[in-house]
Design an enzyme around this catalytic site. Structure first.
Site, PDB file in Angstrom:
ATOM      1  N   HIS A   1      11.046   0.446  -2.690  1.00 49.70           N
ATOM      2  CA  HIS A   1      10.917  -0.693  -2.223  1.00 49.70           C
ATOM      3  C   HIS A   1       9.954  -1.369  -3.389  1.00 49.70           C
ATOM      4  O   HIS A   1       8.935  -0.848  -3.897  1.00 49.70           O
ATOM      5  CB  HIS A   1       9.842  -0.507  -1.032  1.00 49.70           C
ATOM      6  CG  HIS A   1       9.801  -1.941  -0.370  1.00 49.70           C
ATOM      7  ND1 HIS A   1       8.394  -2.327   0.290  1.00 49.70           N
ATOM      8  CD2 HIS A   1      10.504  -2.763   0.049  1.00 49.70           C
ATOM      9  CE1 HIS A   1       8.407  -3.488   0.915  1.00 49.70           C
ATOM     10  NE2 HIS A   1       9.797  -3.808   0.648  1.00 49.70           N
TER      11      HIS A   1
ATOM     12  N   HIS B   1       7.646 -11.679  -4.120  1.00 49.69           N
ATOM     13  CA  HIS B   1       8.009 -11.621  -2.672  1.00 49.69           C
ATOM     14  C   HIS B   1       7.556 -12.790  -2.027  1.00 49.69           C
ATOM     15  O   HIS B   1       8.280 -13.674  -0.968  1.00 49.69           O
ATOM     16  CB  HIS B   1       7.429 -10.290  -2.008  1.00 49.69           C
ATOM     17  CG  HIS B   1       7.395 -10.350  -0.590  1.00 49.69           C
ATOM     18  ND1 HIS B   1       6.592 -10.754   0.367  1.00 49.69           N
ATOM     19  CD2 HIS B   1       8.527  -9.899   0.435  1.00 49.69           C
ATOM     20  CE1 HIS B   1       7.023 -10.713   1.454  1.00 49.69           C
ATOM     21  NE2 HIS B   1       8.030  -9.903   1.687  1.00 49.69           N
TER      22      HIS B   1
END
Length: 244
Positions: free
Chosen positions: A12, A54
């Site tokens: 991730h 992000h």
């Protein structure tokens, strides 16, 4: 996709929390733990350059402030995207999607690109990221997997580059998710790992879609997902789960 080419274990944002997320340093750390597939977040700068981050804003993971998508790449490229994590990574820059693509292709790694648009440019982000991915991976045997929480982004990606595989990200099983995934010709559903149960796995697989999960970080959670017959886990714990 009749043949699923991607590995079960996905790191991730590069290396979970062991290095500053979505930086080249993180992908190198993840690779050092044996991971062959990575997940990243891609959005557009004010002048249309796909870069990795992000959040909508710069504040948490860089020394900048404001909205990343409202900042030109010339300014974004000068930011420190590592110092927030630890002194060892101070000065680490924000990468472009092209930076990461070249790293993955040169080393035979696989990539899941989450299309993470700045609010208001969902369709444009989907189109531009898909166009860049198609160009960067041209001639490669395995393309990147494009995923998004935003159906508008996946729709634009499908219209721009229909040959690239797509997956719908879900944090809840909202009304109509299954029909939307089929309309978008998704090859995968990527759920919050707690959402998967036997019925939902059967529903997705019955439609020919693979079942991926984010972000199970405990052994019991991963064991449950494997028992359910899911296909991949996107984890932060690259230090706990060995892909080998």
């Amino acid at each position: 996709m009749k043949d699923w080419p991607y590995p079960r274990w996905v790191a991730h944002r590069g290396a979970g929390k062991l290095a500053p997320e979505n930086t080249m340093a993180a992908f190198r750390v993840g690779a050092g733990y044996g991971y062959r597939m990575f997940e990243c977040d891609a959005k557009l700068s004010a002048d249309g350059v796909p870069f990795l981050m992000h959040d909508a804003t710069l504040d948490r993971t860089t020394n900048g402030t404001g909205v990343g998508g409202e900042t030109p790449w010339a300014e974004l490229s000068q930011l420190d995207a590592g110092g927030w994590h630890s002194r060892a990574y101070a000065g680490e820059p924000l990468p472009t999607l092209e930076n990461l693509a070249r790293f993955c292709i040169a080393n035979g790694y696989f990539l899941n690109i989450e299309i993470k648009p700045t609010p208001g440019v969902e369709a444009e982000t989907g189109r531009v990221v898909a166009d860049h991915a198609a160009r960067l991976w041209q001639g490669q045997a395995v393309p990147p997997l494009l995923t998004s929480f935003r159906p508008e982004s996946l729709q634009a990606a499908m219209q721009a580059q229909p040959q690239l595989p797509r997956g719908l990200l879900l944090d809840t099983l909202w009304n109509g998710w299954f029909d939307i995934a089929r309309q978008l010709q998704c090859v995968a559903i990527v759920c919050n790992h707690a959402l998967w149960d036997a019925a939902t796995v059967a529903q997705a697989k019955g439609a020919g879609m693979r079942c991926l999960s984010y972000t199970p970080n405990d052994a019991w959670a991963v064991e449950r997902l494997i028992a359910l017959g899911t296909d991949a886990v996107i984890t932060d714990r690259v230090d706990l789960f060995s892909p080998s």
